[in-house]
Scaffold this active site. Structure first.
Site, PDB file in Angstrom:
ATOM      1  N   LYS A  52       0.909  -1.035  -0.057  1.00 37.92           N
ATOM      2  CA  LYS A  52      -0.066  -0.054  -0.207  1.00 37.92           C
ATOM      3  C   LYS A  52       0.889   1.332  -0.008  1.00 37.92           C
ATOM      4  O   LYS A  52       0.613   2.236  -0.730  1.00 37.92           O
ATOM      5  CB  LYS A  52      -0.922  -0.032   1.259  1.00 37.92           C
ATOM      6  N   GLN A  96      -4.360  -1.547   9.767  1.00 37.69           N
ATOM      7  CA  GLN A  96      -4.260  -2.914   9.019  1.00 37.69           C
ATOM      8  C   GLN A  96      -4.921  -3.917  10.177  1.00 37.69           C
ATOM      9  O   GLN A  96      -4.602  -4.001  11.156  1.00 37.69           O
ATOM     10  CB  GLN A  96      -2.949  -3.183   8.787  1.00 37.69           C
ATOM     11  N   ASP A 119     -11.004   3.018   4.472  1.00 41.55           N
ATOM     12  CA  ASP A 119     -11.212   1.516   4.401  1.00 41.55           C
ATOM     13  C   ASP A 119     -12.811   1.276   4.297  1.00 41.55           C
ATOM     14  O   ASP A 119     -13.180   0.043   4.123  1.00 41.55           O
ATOM     15  CB  ASP A 119     -10.623   0.760   5.725  1.00 41.55           C
TER      16      ASP A 119
END
Ligand code: GUN
Length: 291
Positions: A52, A96, A119
């Site tokens: 990412k 994450q 997200d």
């Protein structure tokens, strides 16, 4: 049979993003800035986060990586998130997953500023997505939708079986595909670990989206001729021929299943790269809202 090239489509999207970043810079607008929080030393999570961050460099975004030990307390992590929430230079950030068991994931995700929640995991964004209201859509299901759109796959009325009810992939893609929107309108079944007679469902499905992380569990005898297969699984399996000692495989026995399908995504090179592209697209959206 068409192999859906997620790598190529993700590169197209990253190019589109790069172009917009360049145009923004020329006009004197802010450079998009994505931050990632990584807790602990889980190998695959480190790999995903690094990918990412590298993708940010590729498109001209700023990026920040905040790494914490496995033993960070929930209180301290909430404080750190508070700082990122209040940092005006950061447009969007992700935590994450998975987090260590000592930390309550729900408490953490609830604390992310919904305007920076690229997200799409905060209940406000998840709720909006469920209601079909414009919001940050989680990257992996969003990537699957984008593949379906760019390959002009018509799901209208089709029997679509989603295997796996995770908060990150299975549940949101089941919600999105059933919505009354272009390229959706599917008749969706969501199968999970308690589902009985899974084989009957897979054999009846026009479309199968598998997101359970069980290496090559979906075999040729489980799918019908002409079906569309989207493989979201990413598992590491031992491979003595590889320098790393492992190889990456999906949920689908690609070699044999692909013979029966009309469309199929490979692993690697299918859904995986799309997740990153869609995360960056959400970050660009977050940045635009700050213009
Ligand atoms: N772990 C696996 N997939 C994801 C994702 O899309 N976002 C985050 N934050 N964690 C993940």
């Amino acid at each position: 049979m068409t192999i859906i090239d997620g790598k190529k489509i993700s590169e197209d999207i990253l190019n589109e993003i790069s172009l917009e970043v360049e145009q923004r810079t020329n006009k004197g607008y802010k450079t998009p800035h994505l931050a990632a929080i990584l807790v602990g030393d889980d190998g695959p999570s480190q790999t995903y986060v690094n990918s990412k961050i590298n993708a940010c460099k590729e498109v001209g975004f700023k990026s920040s990586l905040f790494k914490y030990d496995n033993n960070i307390t929930e209180k301290k992590l909430l404080e750190e998130i508070g700082k990122i929430n209040n940092d005006d230079d950061i447009d969007g950030f992700i935590v994450q997953l998975p987090l260590p068991n000592s930390i309550n994931q729900e408490n953490i995700l609830n604390c992310v500023n919904p305007n920076k929640d690229v997200d799409g995991f905060h209940p406000i964004n998840y709720g909006k997505m469920t209601l079909g209201i414009d919001s940050f859509v989680p990257a992996t299901p969003h990537g699957i939708l984008e593949l379906i759109k760019r390959y002009k796959i018509d799901l209208n009325g089709k029997k679509c079986l989603v295997i796996g009810r995770s908060q990150i992939v299975g549940r949101p893609i089941s919600i999105l595909l059933s919505q009354s929107k272009e390229f959706c309108n599917a008749t969706v079944t969501l199968a999970h670990s308690r589902t009985l007679n899974l084989n009957e469902l897979t054999l009846d499905a026009d479309v199968i989206i598998s997101a359970i992380g069980r290496p090559e569990f979906l075999t040729e005898n489980m799918v019908k001729e002409g079906s569309i297969i989207i493989d979201v699984g990413i598992s590491r399996v031992k491979d003595d021929n590889s320098n790393k000692g492992y190889k990456i495989v999906g949920d689908v026995d690609f070699k044999n299943v692909s013979k029966k399908t009309s469309f199929i995504t490979p692993v690697p090179g299918g859904v995986g790269p799309m997740t990153i592209a869609m995360l960056l697209r959400n970050t660009l959206l977050a940045c635009r809202k700050n213009d």
